[in-house]
Design an enzyme around this catalytic site. Structure first.
Site, PDB file in Angstrom:
ATOM      1  N   ASP A 252      -7.576   3.428  -7.159  1.00  0.00           N
ATOM      2  CA  ASP A 252      -6.997   2.147  -7.522  1.00  0.00           C
ATOM      3  C   ASP A 252      -6.465   1.430  -6.292  1.00  0.00           C
ATOM      4  O   ASP A 252      -6.869   1.708  -5.172  1.00  0.00           O
ATOM      5  CB  ASP A 252      -5.909   2.358  -8.582  1.00  0.00           C
ATOM      6  CG  ASP A 252      -5.706   1.120  -9.438  1.00  0.00           C
ATOM      7  OD1 ASP A 252      -6.400   1.007 -10.464  1.00  0.00           O
ATOM      8  OD2 ASP A 252      -4.881   0.280  -9.075  1.00  0.00           O
ATOM      9  N   THR A 253      -5.562   0.508  -6.526  1.00  0.00           N
ATOM     10  CA  THR A 253      -4.988  -0.380  -5.519  1.00  0.00           C
ATOM     11  C   THR A 253      -4.673   0.308  -4.192  1.00  0.00           C
ATOM     12  O   THR A 253      -4.073   1.378  -4.165  1.00  0.00           O
ATOM     13  CB  THR A 253      -3.697  -0.992  -6.080  1.00  0.00           C
ATOM     14  OG1 THR A 253      -3.978  -1.570  -7.348  1.00  0.00           O
ATOM     15  CG2 THR A 253      -3.152  -2.052  -5.155  1.00  0.00           C
TER      16      THR A 253
END
Length: 401
Positions: A252-253
């Site tokens: 993810d991020t």
């Protein structure tokens, strides 16, 4: 004069049973043994009034980056570490050139976005329509200004748009007293970026063989699930097994946090969002106070703080909590021994995750190269039901005139 040391701290605990409550301690020499061991008390004392008329010749900065919380396969461990190392080096190069924290953190994010192994910028997850839409945000702890973009496509480095929004907002009002934007989404964000000199990049050029193959797998699973009554459970099992088999999993991020030579902090995040998300979806990476946060010390608080998240850290879901976060806290201090002409910054930093793993890198301006590490939950633990925490202390000092 330079000094820089890191003291590692490693802890993990099941969620709900215990939590991190330790203090990262700095090594002590015999002359300091009579003082408390906390790095936030003696032998480090906060004495800003004693150095008001003294100008530091050089105070090194510090950067901490992460390549996303999720699952980092052993087969790609070198690539994940390498991109974190490059991101740290890019930020430190900017710091050494005299750049402020917000410029350095943007430079680190560009490096993370350019890697085909991260879910940000190049190689991001594809949405339901087979397109890449990214979210990014950046915050300057000195001014508390913030810039963000959501669901933006056709831009290789979304963080540059977010950073440009931040810098343009700092210039004040537009013509006719209009308030400048700090958060733009979709086509409007893309057009604003191009209008401000950020070159466009076709979405198809941002896709990689890894993101395209993942999209095809996910699309087949969705089609199968729609045609089978028990498709949801079976697809979930297949997804988990295929992630391990393919060594890719889901990330993810990505993000970074920086403290510069003046003691300013900044934070930034960038994300391609969830795989197979609905077109137009804006994730947490773009939201104010959710993806990242940075705030300089003030009269009411002697500590500067910067935070960058990944996933949905510490927000409870059905039966588990998945996410990760990196945190930096620092304060100006004057060394009590042996000379009062030494001033600097004491930096505490940590990373924490409930996912299987999280790749991080950190570096001070005095270091010759960055340190990188893939933090993993202990064997036998269940992701989402266990918390891992690691971190350390960095001391940055300089001689004053």
């Amino acid at each position: 004069m330079k000094t820089g040391f890191f003291l590692p701290l490693v802890k993990w605990a099941p969620i709900g049973l215990s939590r991190y409550a330790g203090i990262m301690e700095s090594p002590m020499n015999p002359a300091e043994e009579q003082h408390p061991s906390s790095p936030l008390a003696d032998p480090w004392s906060l004495k800003p009034e004693s150095s008001k008329n003294q100008k530091p010749q050089c105070v090194g900065g510090f950067v901490l980056v992460h390549a996303g919380a999720g699952y980092h396969s052993e087969s790609k461990a070198k690539e994940y570490k390498h991109v974190c190392k490059r991101a740290c080096q890019r930020a430190v190069d900017r710091l050494k050139a005299g750049a402020l924290a917000v410029e350095a953190v943007a430079a680190a994010l560009v490096e993370l976005e350019d890697s085909p192994f991260t879910n940000a910028g190049m190689g991001s997850n594809l949405n339901l329509s087979g397109e890449i839409e990214c979210d990014a945000s950046i915050m300057d702890g000195k001014s508390l200004h913030y810039g963000a973009v959501g669901a933006i496509s056709g831009i290789k480095n979304p963080v540059l748009v977010a950073n440009r929004l931040l810098s343009e907002a700092q210039k004040g009002k537009l013509s006719a007293g209009r308030i400048p934007p700090c958060f733009l989404v979709g086509r409007g964000a893309h057009d604003w970026a191009v209008g401000h000199g950020i070159p466009p990049c076709p979405s198809e050029k941002m896709a990689t063989k890894f993101s395209l193959s993942a999209y095809k797998r996910n699309k087949r699973k969705m089609e199968l699930a729609e045609n089978m009554e028990t498709g949801h459970k079976q697809a979930k099992k297949r997804r988990q097994s295929s992630e391990n088999e393919n060594g890719s999993g889901c990330l993810d991020t990505v993000g970074a946090i920086v403290v510069d030579l003046e003691g300013n902090v900044a934070a930034a995040v960038s994300s391609g969002g969830l795989a197979m998300k609905h077109a137009g979806r804006v994730g947490q990476a773009a939201h104010y106070g959710c993806g990242c946060w940075a705030e300089n010390a003030c009269n009411m608080n002697p500590y500067s703080t910067a935070v960058s998240t990944s996933g949905s850290p510490f927000l409870a879901g059905e039966d588990r909590v998945l996410g990760g976060v990196i945190v930096l806290r620092c304060c100006r201090c004057v060394e009590a021994q042996p000379s009062k002409n030494i001033q600097g910054i004491l930096v505490e930093f940590l990373w924490s995750h409930t996912t299987e793993s999280m790749c991080v890198g950190y570096m001070s301006a005095q270091d010759s190269k960055a340190k990188t590490h893939i933090s993993r939950l202990p064997p036998g633990t269940v992701p989402g039901q266990c918390l891992a925490i690691e971190g350390g202390v960095c001391r940055l000092t300089s001689a004053t005139e």
